[in-house]
Design an enzyme around this catalytic site. Structure first.
Site, PDB file in Angstrom:
ATOM      1  N   GLY B  49       0.593  -0.981   0.134  1.00 15.83           N
ATOM      2  CA  GLY B  49      -0.148   0.036   0.150  1.00 15.83           C
ATOM      3  C   GLY B  49       1.111   1.068   0.253  1.00 15.83           C
ATOM      4  O   GLY B  49       1.420   1.482   0.279  1.00 15.83           O
ATOM      5  N   SER B  73      -1.001  -5.127  12.426  1.00 16.29           N
ATOM      6  CA  SER B  73      -1.004  -3.909  12.267  1.00 16.29           C
ATOM      7  C   SER B  73       0.132  -2.365  11.956  1.00 16.29           C
ATOM      8  O   SER B  73       0.374  -2.332  12.938  1.00 16.29           O
ATOM      9  CB  SER B  73      -1.985  -2.919  13.835  1.00 16.29           C
ATOM     10  OG  SER B  73      -0.289  -3.656  14.674  1.00 16.29           O
ATOM     11  N   ASN B 129      -7.477   1.608  -1.970  1.00 16.90           N
ATOM     12  CA  ASN B 129      -7.266   0.916  -0.391  1.00 16.90           C
ATOM     13  C   ASN B 129      -8.481   2.050  -0.190  1.00 16.90           C
ATOM     14  O   ASN B 129      -7.457   3.507   0.402  1.00 16.90           O
ATOM     15  CB  ASN B 129      -6.200   0.918   0.157  1.00 16.90           C
ATOM     16  CG  ASN B 129      -6.467   0.702   0.699  1.00 16.90           C
ATOM     17  OD1 ASN B 129      -7.662   0.289   1.325  1.00 16.90           O
ATOM     18  ND2 ASN B 129      -5.191  -0.139   1.458  1.00 16.90           N
ATOM     19  N   CYS B 132      -7.961   0.465   4.358  1.00 18.88           N
ATOM     20  CA  CYS B 132      -7.094   0.318   5.762  1.00 18.88           C
ATOM     21  C   CYS B 132      -7.751   0.151   7.041  1.00 18.88           C
ATOM     22  O   CYS B 132      -7.545   1.285   7.130  1.00 18.88           O
ATOM     23  CB  CYS B 132      -5.891   0.894   5.550  1.00 18.88           C
ATOM     24  SG  CYS B 132      -4.769   0.071   6.573  1.00 18.88           S
ATOM     25  N   THR B 195      -9.034  -6.933   5.135  1.00 22.37           N
ATOM     26  CA  THR B 195      -9.280  -7.608   6.596  1.00 22.37           C
ATOM     27  C   THR B 195     -10.165  -6.960   7.455  1.00 22.37           C
ATOM     28  O   THR B 195     -10.882  -6.284   7.352  1.00 22.37           O
ATOM     29  CB  THR B 195      -7.103  -7.213   7.427  1.00 22.37           C
ATOM     30  OG1 THR B 195      -7.503  -6.091   7.378  1.00 22.37           O
ATOM     31  CG2 THR B 195      -6.815  -7.690   6.641  1.00 22.37           C
ATOM     32  N   GLY B 219      -6.404 -14.365   7.174  1.00 22.06           N
ATOM     33  CA  GLY B 219      -6.103 -16.220   7.014  1.00 22.06           C
ATOM     34  C   GLY B 219      -7.656 -17.080   6.685  1.00 22.06           C
ATOM     35  O   GLY B 219      -8.902 -16.248   6.359  1.00 22.06           O
ATOM     36  N   THR B 268      -1.570 -13.916   2.938  1.00 25.21           N
ATOM     37  CA  THR B 268      -1.239 -13.935   4.610  1.00 25.21           C
ATOM     38  C   THR B 268      -1.091 -15.827   3.787  1.00 25.21           C
ATOM     39  O   THR B 268       0.016 -16.103   4.483  1.00 25.21           O
ATOM     40  CB  THR B 268      -2.199 -14.345   5.304  1.00 25.21           C
ATOM     41  OG1 THR B 268      -3.300 -12.778   5.477  1.00 25.21           O
ATOM     42  CG2 THR B 268      -1.951 -14.805   6.754  1.00 25.21           C
TER      43      THR B 268
END
Lengths: 258, 305
Positions: B49, B73, B129, B132, B195, B219, B268
């Site tokens: 990013g 994070s 994006n 985030c 996420t 994940g 991931t």
């Protein structure tokens, strides 16, 4: 890319720490002291990340290397179940190891707890004439690899927090005493953060260069994900640097330990 | 590649040689993984990013392992869009794959500015994006309301001269509303899911594990949620959907294609298995061969309900 290697030996060093001897021509030949490997725990229990572990020692002739692991959580618990003969998925060697400069004639390796492991191969490989090790443990039952370290250096000092074995106190206290008596020209630290922070300060006091081996929770282990960072100096500023790729070993005058 | 098997997909004007893309944030700028496999095999690379100015990122620890997942994070640590163009594009361009620049902004003006800069740079597509979860300002703030998404995307569209992907956050009440807003504003495709906001606590120390307290979950733990959202969004919009969230192998990827994704992103899973992207491409080929499917596009939205 092959990452599967056979375990030749698996044995406990004390109640919660075990040592694996792994057959790998590639890793044993390429590994430099202080470098790490990352180990896949397997598919059970939803543990998806590899565990970063320092290489403890290598036998370049036999093509084997040793890693010592303390059981701390789910992942290391799974790893503790591996037996001799099992195949294990290991990536490595990764990262930057300790500097082995011939100009350093007198070195001291200072380790605390499980931080002692990468110092063993460092002492074995370093060309210095005078090599000392100062190792600290919680108590007598935690003292491990004493004989291996004794053979790898000229002088070994052991201290325990409670005085149940060796000197009572911290490795940094011993370090000052040793430096007052016979100064070294290079120091290597690996252990808990407060110990390394103090170590870097002591090195500065004695105007002696040093290196520290950092630990951080890791993601990819190869420098791509920027998860395992530590603070390092950058001109008049600082930046976050990957422990897995640019470390785990950093120069004492580059690292910032908050 | 096998004969008679066509893996090509078209994502809103962006041609990919196969539908497997390295997800933004997990693959850096490609250098590290290029030591492990031939990264030109990838359908595309969504780079780390980018922001207009360099970002230091969040304090560590930046990762916590949770059952079948991870919280991260990182906080968009990156060298800034200009350094990316100067230092990373020359490396990436030597590789025969599609380059997707992932961008985040604090303001609409920053998004516009980066879209303009990157439209004049040698990248193949821009991924906005809007989702985030790990930065204080911008990003998620834009991505969590249909009206804001509409306004950012329509304004960026004036500057983006390359296919525009809009990455969506799952941290909303109804992701289809957001996807529709992106489509109406001119997005060429949507990618999802980013996420899921989460948290991990160490009861012993009574402290959060992450340096910035909360983080984004990815994940296998998020895969069922991601699949559901890809299914819903692909039925709600006409533009192509890129699916991601917990993909670890070809079977997972095929599930996303069946749910309606035209391509997939994998991130991931590469942490545990750096070969995951290649194995997924090969596994999709095997599946197609076994099922006598000539073009991977036949799988897209092929779910039988």
């Amino acid at each position: 890319m092959n990452t599967r290697y056979r375990i030749l030996k698996a044995e406990y060093l004390n109640v919660d720490t075990f040592l694996l001897t792994v057959q790998s021509e590639l890793i044993s030949k390429k590994a430099r002291p202080g470098q790490i490997v990352t180990i896949k725990c397997g598919d059970e229990g939803g543990v998806i990340l590899r565990r970063p572990i320092s290489i403890c020692s290598v036998d370049r002739e036999k093509g084997t290397f040793d890693i010592a692991i303390q059981i701390r959580g789910k992942g290391t618990k799974i790893l503790s179940k591996f037996k001799a003969g099992d195949m294990i998925d290991i990536m490595g060697p990764l990262g930057q190891g300790f500097s082995l400069y011939p100009k350093h004639k007198k070195i001291i390796a200072i380790g605390g707890g499980i931080g002692i492991f990468p110092l063993l191969q460092l002492l074995k490989d370093h060309p210095a004439e005078n090599k000392k090790a100062i190792l600290g443990f919680r108590n007598k039952s935690c003292v491990i690899l004493e004989e291996e370290f004794r053979q790898a250096c000229n002088e070994l000092f052991i201290s325990t927090d409670d005085g149940s074995y060796g000197d009572k106190g911290f490795v940094t206290d011993t370090l000052k005493k040793v430096m007052d008596k016979e100064p070294a020209d290079m120091l290597f630290f690996c252990g808990p953060l407060p110990m390394m922070k103090l170590g870097v300060e002591i090195a500065k006091e004695y105007n002696t260069p040093c290196e520290v081996s950092m630990e951080q929770r890791m993601g990819c282990g190869i420098g791509a994900c920027l998860v395992c960072v530590c603070k390092t100096k950058k001109e008049d500023d600082w930046e976050y640097t990957q422990v897995c790729k640019m470390g785990p070993v950093f120069s004492g005058d580059k690292i910032i330990i908050d | 590649m096998r004969e008679n098997i066509n893996l090509k997909v078209n994502i809103g004007g962006l041609e990919l040689k196969n539908p497997v893309i390295a997800a933004s944030g997990c693959f850096g700028f490609g250098r590290e993984y290029s030591r492990f496999f031939d990264i030109k095999r990838l359908g595309g690379i969504a780079v780390r990013g980018l922001t207009l100015q360099p970002q230091k990122g969040n304090p560590p620890p930046r990762i916590a392992e949770t059952p079948s997942g991870i919280l991260n994070s990182v906080g968009l640590q990156n060298p800034g869009v200009h350094t990316f163009i100067e230092k990373e594009i020359p490396f990436l361009r030597k590789i025969d794959t599609t380059i997707i620049a992932n961008v985040s902004g604090n303001t609409i003006e920053e998004y516009e500015s980066m879209a303009e800069i990157l439209s004049n740079a040698d990248v193949d597509a821009i991924e906005l994006n809007l989702s985030c979860p790990n930065v204080q300002e911008g990003c998620l703030r834009f991505g969590s309301s249909a009206q804001k998404v509409e306004s950012v995307v329509s304004r960026v569209k004036n500057y983006a001269k390359k296919p525009l992907l809009v990455k969506l956050t799952p941290n909303v009440t109804d992701i289809t509303e957001i996807a529709k807003a992106a489509e109406e504003a001119g997005a060429d495709s949507v990618s999802l899911i980013n996420t899921i906001l989460g948290m991990a606590i160490n009861a012993k120390t009574r402290r959060p594990i992450l340096g910035s307290i909360t983080g984004g979950l990815s994940g296998p733990a998020v895969k069922p949620i991601a699949l559901r959202m890809v299914y819903e969004v692909s039925r709600a919009v006409k533009i192509p959907v890129i699916g991601m969230g917990g993909i670890c192998n070809a079977t997972d990827a095929i599930e996303f294609l069946l749910a309606g994704a035209s391509a997939v992103m994998i991130g991931t899973a590469g942490f545990a298995n750096p070969m995951v992207w290649v194995e997924t491409i090969e596994g999709i080929e095997d599946y197609m061969a076994e099922n006598s499917i000539n073009s991977v596009t036949e799988l897209i939205g092929g779910l039988i309900v």
